[in-house]
Design a protein around this motif. Structure first.
Motif, mmCIF file in Angstrom:
data_model
loop_
_atom_site.group_PDB
_atom_site.id
_atom_site.type_symbol
_atom_site.label_atom_id
_atom_site.label_comp_id
_atom_site.label_asym_id
_atom_site.label_seq_id
_atom_site.Cartn_x
_atom_site.Cartn_y
_atom_site.Cartn_z
ATOM 1 N N TYR A 137 -6.746 -0.877 -11.246
ATOM 2 C CA TYR A 137 -8.103 -1.319 -10.929
ATOM 3 C C TYR A 137 -9.066 -0.863 -12.012
ATOM 4 O O TYR A 137 -8.759 0.047 -12.778
ATOM 5 C CB TYR A 137 -8.521 -0.778 -9.557
ATOM 6 C CG TYR A 137 -7.546 -1.156 -8.466
ATOM 7 C CD1 TYR A 137 -7.560 -2.433 -7.916
ATOM 8 C CD2 TYR A 137 -6.580 -0.249 -8.036
ATOM 9 C CE1 TYR A 137 -6.643 -2.791 -6.936
ATOM 10 C CE2 TYR A 137 -5.661 -0.600 -7.052
ATOM 11 C CZ TYR A 137 -5.693 -1.872 -6.503
ATOM 12 O OH TYR A 137 -4.788 -2.227 -5.543
ATOM 13 N N SER A 168 -8.013 3.640 -11.042
ATOM 14 C CA SER A 168 -7.025 3.946 -10.005
ATOM 15 C C SER A 168 -5.908 2.917 -10.048
ATOM 16 O O SER A 168 -6.028 1.882 -10.688
ATOM 17 C CB SER A 168 -7.690 3.974 -8.621
ATOM 18 O OG SER A 168 -8.196 2.685 -8.300
ATOM 19 N N TRP A 169 -4.832 3.206 -9.333
ATOM 20 C CA TRP A 169 -3.699 2.295 -9.338
ATOM 21 C C TRP A 169 -2.925 2.423 -8.028
ATOM 22 O O TRP A 169 -3.030 3.420 -7.324
ATOM 23 C CB TRP A 169 -2.772 2.577 -10.520
ATOM 24 C CG TRP A 169 -2.336 3.997 -10.659
ATOM 25 C CD1 TRP A 169 -3.005 5.000 -11.336
ATOM 26 C CD2 TRP A 169 -1.168 4.609 -10.112
ATOM 27 N NE1 TRP A 169 -2.309 6.174 -11.237
ATOM 28 C CE2 TRP A 169 -1.172 5.974 -10.492
ATOM 29 C CE3 TRP A 169 -0.101 4.130 -9.350
ATOM 30 C CZ2 TRP A 169 -0.171 6.862 -10.131
ATOM 31 C CZ3 TRP A 169 0.902 5.028 -8.977
ATOM 32 C CH2 TRP A 169 0.852 6.368 -9.374
ATOM 33 N N SER A 170 -2.178 1.372 -7.697
ATOM 34 C CA SER A 170 -1.316 1.433 -6.520
ATOM 35 C C SER A 170 0.000 0.763 -6.842
ATOM 36 O O SER A 170 0.069 -0.109 -7.697
ATOM 37 C CB SER A 170 -1.986 0.777 -5.316
ATOM 38 O OG SER A 170 -2.085 -0.606 -5.515
ATOM 39 N N ILE A 171 1.029 1.191 -6.151
ATOM 40 C CA ILE A 171 2.368 0.636 -6.360
ATOM 41 C C ILE A 171 2.801 -0.111 -5.100
ATOM 42 O O ILE A 171 2.545 0.352 -3.988
ATOM 43 C CB ILE A 171 3.380 1.758 -6.675
ATOM 44 C CG1 ILE A 171 3.043 2.373 -8.037
ATOM 45 C CG2 ILE A 171 4.807 1.221 -6.665
ATOM 46 C CD1 ILE A 171 3.942 3.508 -8.430
ATOM 47 N N ASN A 201 -0.881 -5.071 -15.319
ATOM 48 C CA ASN A 201 -0.526 -5.509 -13.977
ATOM 49 C C ASN A 201 0.688 -6.433 -13.970
ATOM 50 O O ASN A 201 1.294 -6.675 -12.935
ATOM 51 C CB ASN A 201 -1.717 -6.184 -13.286
ATOM 52 C CG ASN A 201 -2.779 -5.176 -12.878
ATOM 53 O OD1 ASN A 201 -2.503 -3.986 -12.773
ATOM 54 N ND2 ASN A 201 -3.979 -5.636 -12.653
ATOM 55 N N ASP A 254 0.272 -2.733 -2.093
ATOM 56 C CA ASP A 254 -0.533 -2.407 -0.915
ATOM 57 C C ASP A 254 -1.951 -2.044 -1.332
ATOM 58 O O ASP A 254 -2.179 -1.277 -2.236
ATOM 59 C CB ASP A 254 0.089 -1.267 -0.113
ATOM 60 C CG ASP A 254 0.528 -0.093 -0.978
ATOM 61 O OD1 ASP A 254 0.930 -0.356 -2.132
ATOM 62 O OD2 ASP A 254 0.465 1.049 -0.518
ATOM 63 N N GLU A 255 -2.900 -2.659 -0.651
ATOM 64 C CA GLU A 255 -4.307 -2.419 -0.972
ATOM 65 C C GLU A 255 -4.748 -1.078 -0.368
ATOM 66 O O GLU A 255 -4.228 -0.633 0.638
ATOM 67 C CB GLU A 255 -5.174 -3.549 -0.397
ATOM 68 C CG GLU A 255 -4.890 -4.913 -0.997
ATOM 69 C CD GLU A 255 -5.155 -4.955 -2.503
ATOM 70 O OE1 GLU A 255 -6.206 -4.463 -2.925
ATOM 71 O OE2 GLU A 255 -4.296 -5.455 -3.235
ATOM 72 N N ILE A 294 2.864 -3.079 -9.808
ATOM 73 C CA ILE A 294 1.843 -2.041 -9.987
ATOM 74 C C ILE A 294 0.506 -2.756 -10.147
ATOM 75 O O ILE A 294 0.404 -3.716 -10.897
ATOM 76 C CB ILE A 294 2.072 -1.203 -11.255
ATOM 77 C CG1 ILE A 294 3.505 -0.688 -11.321
ATOM 78 C CG2 ILE A 294 1.078 -0.051 -11.311
ATOM 79 C CD1 ILE A 294 3.808 0.001 -12.629
ATOM 80 N N THR A 295 -0.492 -2.292 -9.433
ATOM 81 C CA THR A 295 -1.827 -2.856 -9.597
ATOM 82 C C THR A 295 -2.768 -1.769 -10.105
ATOM 83 O O THR A 295 -2.891 -0.713 -9.476
ATOM 84 C CB THR A 295 -2.358 -3.424 -8.267
ATOM 85 O OG1 THR A 295 -1.394 -4.340 -7.749
ATOM 86 C CG2 THR A 295 -3.678 -4.155 -8.484
#
Length: 63
Positions: free
Chosen positions: A51, A55-58, A35, A61-62, A48-49
């Motif tokens: 979890y 999963s991941w998000s860029i 992260n 944004d949640e 980049i987050t």
């Protein structure tokens, strides 16, 4: 965003998910590490987050 990049993140996500099954210390260490990487794409830095479920998000944004 190009496809191979997404595939690479999926692999990291899978590694995170697998490590989370092996113990939470490993899990949080890997999450902390990945992260903090960030993504430099087109000269812009995106967070980049990842979890625990892989999963991941860029872009932070949640969801």
């Amino acid at each position: 965003m190009n496809e191979s990049l997404g595939g690479a993140f999926d692999k990291i996500g899978y590694t995170v998910w697998r490590s989370c099954g092996e113990g939470h210390d490993i899990c949080s260490a890997i999450l902390r590490e990945v992260n903090s990487m960030g993504l430099n794409y087109g000269g812009t830095e995106y967070p980049i987050t990842f979890y625990e479920d892989g999963s991941w998000s860029i872009g932070g944004d949640e969801g």
